[in-house]
Design an enzyme around this catalytic site. Structure first.
Site, PDB file in Angstrom:
ATOM      1  N   CYS A   3       0.855  -1.186   0.000  1.00  0.00           N
ATOM      2  CA  CYS A   3       0.000   0.000   0.000  1.00  0.00           C
ATOM      3  C   CYS A   3       0.887   1.230   0.000  1.00  0.00           C
ATOM      4  O   CYS A   3       1.721   1.412   0.893  1.00  0.00           O
ATOM      5  CB  CYS A   3      -0.913  -0.001   1.224  1.00  0.00           C
ATOM      6  SG  CYS A   3      -1.781   1.554   1.482  1.00  0.00           S
ATOM      7  N   CYS A   6       0.673   3.304   3.216  1.00  0.00           N
ATOM      8  CA  CYS A   6       1.341   2.629   4.333  1.00  0.00           C
ATOM      9  C   CYS A   6       2.861   2.779   4.196  1.00  0.00           C
ATOM     10  O   CYS A   6       3.561   2.927   5.210  1.00  0.00           O
ATOM     11  CB  CYS A   6       0.937   1.163   4.403  1.00  0.00           C
ATOM     12  SG  CYS A   6      -0.700   0.885   5.118  1.00  0.00           S
ATOM     13  N   ASP A  29      -0.013  16.614  -1.543  1.00  0.00           N
ATOM     14  CA  ASP A  29      -0.280  15.759  -2.696  1.00  0.00           C
ATOM     15  C   ASP A  29       0.807  15.967  -3.740  1.00  0.00           C
ATOM     16  O   ASP A  29       1.235  17.095  -4.004  1.00  0.00           O
ATOM     17  CB  ASP A  29      -1.669  16.076  -3.279  1.00  0.00           C
ATOM     18  CG  ASP A  29      -2.163  14.989  -4.202  1.00  0.00           C
ATOM     19  OD1 ASP A  29      -3.125  14.292  -3.836  1.00  0.00           O
ATOM     20  OD2 ASP A  29      -1.583  14.832  -5.308  1.00  0.00           O
ATOM     21  N   HIS A  45      -4.448   1.090   8.460  1.00  0.00           N
ATOM     22  CA  HIS A  45      -4.908   0.883   7.084  1.00  0.00           C
ATOM     23  C   HIS A  45      -6.409   0.634   7.050  1.00  0.00           C
ATOM     24  O   HIS A  45      -6.884  -0.417   7.467  1.00  0.00           O
ATOM     25  CB  HIS A  45      -4.166  -0.275   6.413  1.00  0.00           C
ATOM     26  CG  HIS A  45      -4.597  -0.458   4.984  1.00  0.00           C
ATOM     27  ND1 HIS A  45      -3.999   0.214   3.937  1.00  0.00           N
ATOM     28  CD2 HIS A  45      -5.600  -1.191   4.442  1.00  0.00           C
ATOM     29  CE1 HIS A  45      -4.617  -0.119   2.814  1.00  0.00           C
ATOM     30  NE2 HIS A  45      -5.589  -0.973   3.093  1.00  0.00           N
ATOM     31  N   ASN A  85     -12.565  10.369  -2.091  1.00  0.00           N
ATOM     32  CA  ASN A  85     -13.067   9.543  -3.189  1.00  0.00           C
ATOM     33  C   ASN A  85     -13.162   8.099  -2.709  1.00  0.00           C
ATOM     34  O   ASN A  85     -12.203   7.560  -2.155  1.00  0.00           O
ATOM     35  CB  ASN A  85     -12.129   9.636  -4.393  1.00  0.00           C
ATOM     36  CG  ASN A  85     -12.109  11.030  -4.977  1.00  0.00           C
ATOM     37  OD1 ASN A  85     -13.152  11.652  -5.141  1.00  0.00           O
ATOM     38  ND2 ASN A  85     -10.924  11.545  -5.268  1.00  0.00           N
ATOM     39  N   GLY A  91     -13.347   7.513  -8.708  1.00  0.00           N
ATOM     40  CA  GLY A  91     -11.984   7.653  -9.195  1.00  0.00           C
ATOM     41  C   GLY A  91     -10.925   7.453  -8.124  1.00  0.00           C
ATOM     42  O   GLY A  91      -9.807   7.967  -8.242  1.00  0.00           O
ATOM     43  N   HIS A  96      -6.168   3.414   0.441  1.00  0.00           N
ATOM     44  CA  HIS A  96      -5.927   3.680   1.871  1.00  0.00           C
ATOM     45  C   HIS A  96      -6.675   4.978   2.134  1.00  0.00           C
ATOM     46  O   HIS A  96      -6.403   5.995   1.472  1.00  0.00           O
ATOM     47  CB  HIS A  96      -4.414   3.812   2.127  1.00  0.00           C
ATOM     48  CG  HIS A  96      -4.031   4.074   3.545  1.00  0.00           C
ATOM     49  ND1 HIS A  96      -3.114   3.287   4.235  1.00  0.00           N
ATOM     50  CD2 HIS A  96      -4.394   5.048   4.415  1.00  0.00           C
ATOM     51  CE1 HIS A  96      -2.945   3.761   5.461  1.00  0.00           C
ATOM     52  NE2 HIS A  96      -3.711   4.838   5.590  1.00  0.00           N
ATOM     53  N   HIS A  98      -8.168   8.377   2.650  1.00  0.00           N
ATOM     54  CA  HIS A  98      -7.514   9.689   2.688  1.00  0.00           C
ATOM     55  C   HIS A  98      -8.536  10.773   2.406  1.00  0.00           C
ATOM     56  O   HIS A  98      -9.494  10.568   1.655  1.00  0.00           O
ATOM     57  CB  HIS A  98      -6.349   9.771   1.690  1.00  0.00           C
ATOM     58  CG  HIS A  98      -6.715   9.404   0.284  1.00  0.00           C
ATOM     59  ND1 HIS A  98      -6.831   8.094  -0.131  1.00  0.00           N
ATOM     60  CD2 HIS A  98      -6.990  10.168  -0.798  1.00  0.00           C
ATOM     61  CE1 HIS A  98      -7.151   8.072  -1.414  1.00  0.00           C
ATOM     62  NE2 HIS A  98      -7.273   9.322  -1.843  1.00  0.00           N
ATOM     63  N   HIS A 100      -8.729  14.633   1.059  1.00  0.00           N
ATOM     64  CA  HIS A 100      -8.057  15.737   0.383  1.00  0.00           C
ATOM     65  C   HIS A 100      -8.490  17.045   1.039  1.00  0.00           C
ATOM     66  O   HIS A 100      -9.696  17.261   1.247  1.00  0.00           O
ATOM     67  CB  HIS A 100      -8.475  15.816  -1.084  1.00  0.00           C
ATOM     68  CG  HIS A 100      -8.181  14.608  -1.918  1.00  0.00           C
ATOM     69  ND1 HIS A 100      -7.144  14.562  -2.816  1.00  0.00           N
ATOM     70  CD2 HIS A 100      -8.801  13.392  -1.996  1.00  0.00           C
ATOM     71  CE1 HIS A 100      -7.139  13.375  -3.430  1.00  0.00           C
ATOM     72  NE2 HIS A 100      -8.143  12.651  -2.953  1.00  0.00           N
TER      73      HIS A 100
HETATM   74  P1  5GP Z   1      -7.529   9.528  -4.993  1.00  0.00           P
HETATM   75  O1  5GP Z   1      -7.511   9.650  -6.507  1.00  0.00           O
HETATM   76  O2  5GP Z   1      -7.369   8.076  -4.576  1.00  0.00           O
HETATM   77  O3  5GP Z   1      -8.671  10.197  -4.335  1.00  0.00           O
HETATM   78  O4  5GP Z   1      -6.269  10.337  -4.476  1.00  0.00           O
HETATM   79  C1  5GP Z   1      -4.981   9.832  -4.454  1.00  0.00           C
HETATM   80  C2  5GP Z   1      -4.068  11.024  -4.420  1.00  0.00           C
HETATM   81  O5  5GP Z   1      -2.774  10.580  -4.062  1.00  0.00           O
HETATM   82  C3  5GP Z   1      -3.928  11.752  -5.762  1.00  0.00           C
HETATM   83  O6  5GP Z   1      -4.331  13.101  -5.599  1.00  0.00           O
HETATM   84  C4  5GP Z   1      -2.445  11.618  -6.093  1.00  0.00           C
HETATM   85  O7  5GP Z   1      -1.907  12.769  -6.698  1.00  0.00           O
HETATM   86  C5  5GP Z   1      -1.819  11.348  -4.742  1.00  0.00           C
HETATM   87  N1  5GP Z   1      -0.606  10.572  -4.787  1.00  0.00           N
HETATM   88  C6  5GP Z   1      -0.393   9.435  -5.506  1.00  0.00           C
HETATM   89  N2  5GP Z   1       0.848   8.959  -5.282  1.00  0.00           N
HETATM   90  C7  5GP Z   1       1.433   9.817  -4.400  1.00  0.00           C
HETATM   91  C8  5GP Z   1       2.735   9.863  -3.806  1.00  0.00           C
HETATM   92  O8  5GP Z   1       3.591   9.000  -4.008  1.00  0.00           O
HETATM   93  N3  5GP Z   1       2.977  10.899  -2.960  1.00  0.00           N
HETATM   94  C9  5GP Z   1       2.053  11.861  -2.699  1.00  0.00           C
HETATM   95  N4  5GP Z   1       2.423  12.849  -1.873  1.00  0.00           N
HETATM   96  N5  5GP Z   1       0.819  11.856  -3.247  1.00  0.00           N
HETATM   97  C10 5GP Z   1       0.515  10.849  -4.093  1.00  0.00           C
HETATM   98 ZN    ZN Z   2      -2.361   1.446   3.669  1.00  0.00          ZN
END
Ligand code: 5GP
Ligand code: ZN
Length: 112
Positions: A3, A6, A29, A45, A85, A91, A96, A98, A100
């Site tokens: 993950c 993680c 991000d 997790h 999300n 999307g 894990h 999160h 935003h």
């Molecule tokens: P989701 O699309 O699942 O709601 O959001 C995942 C977020 O994680 C995206 O906004 C993406 O830019 C961010 N993200 C993906 N990989 C990494 C990473 O390695 N480091 C950081 N800081 N953000 C990441």
């Molecule tokens: Zn995780």
């Protein structure tokens, strides 16, 4: 566990941390959709909002209790958006939980 978040918690993948305590981590991000774009995650997790239960929801409350502190530190006094999300139609790309935090400009009605 394979993950990404993680691994960020474990320090195996670097991140720009803006807040950390025993239960949660907040970091910038990697692909910001707004001038300020922070992700807040539980250190435990939980795959998504769908995985929140009565047994693990205290950490979710703690995240929301901490978001105002993070927003104030980021000078988001004009407001901000909190988004999570959940699943394919939303999307979700990292499985894990999160949240935003988006701000630093007048946001459109799309996520950012
Ligand atoms: P989701 O699309 O699942 O709601 O959001 C995942 C977020 O994680 C995206 O906004 C993406 O830019 C961010 N993200 C993906 N990989 C990494 C990473 O390695 N480091 C950081 N800081 N953000 C990441
Ligand atoms: Zn995780």
């Amino acid at each position: 566990m394979n993950c990404l978040f993680c691994k960020i918690i474990a320090g195996e993948i670097p991140s720009t941390k803006v807040y950390e305590d025993d239960l949660i981590l907040a970091f910038r991000d990697i692909n910001p959709q707004a001038p300020t774009h922070i992700l807040v995650i539980p250190k435990s997790h939980i795959p998504s909002v769908d995985g929140i239960t009565a047994e693990n929801s205290a950490v979710v409350a703690h995240i929301f209790e901490t978001i105002p502190t993070i927003a104030a530190a980021e000078k988001l006094e004009n407001g901000y958006r909190v988004v999570s999300n959940c699943g394919a139609d939303a999307g979700q790309t990292v499985h894990h939980l999160h949240f935003h935090i988006l701000g630093g400009k007048a946001l459109s009605l799309e996520m950012a």
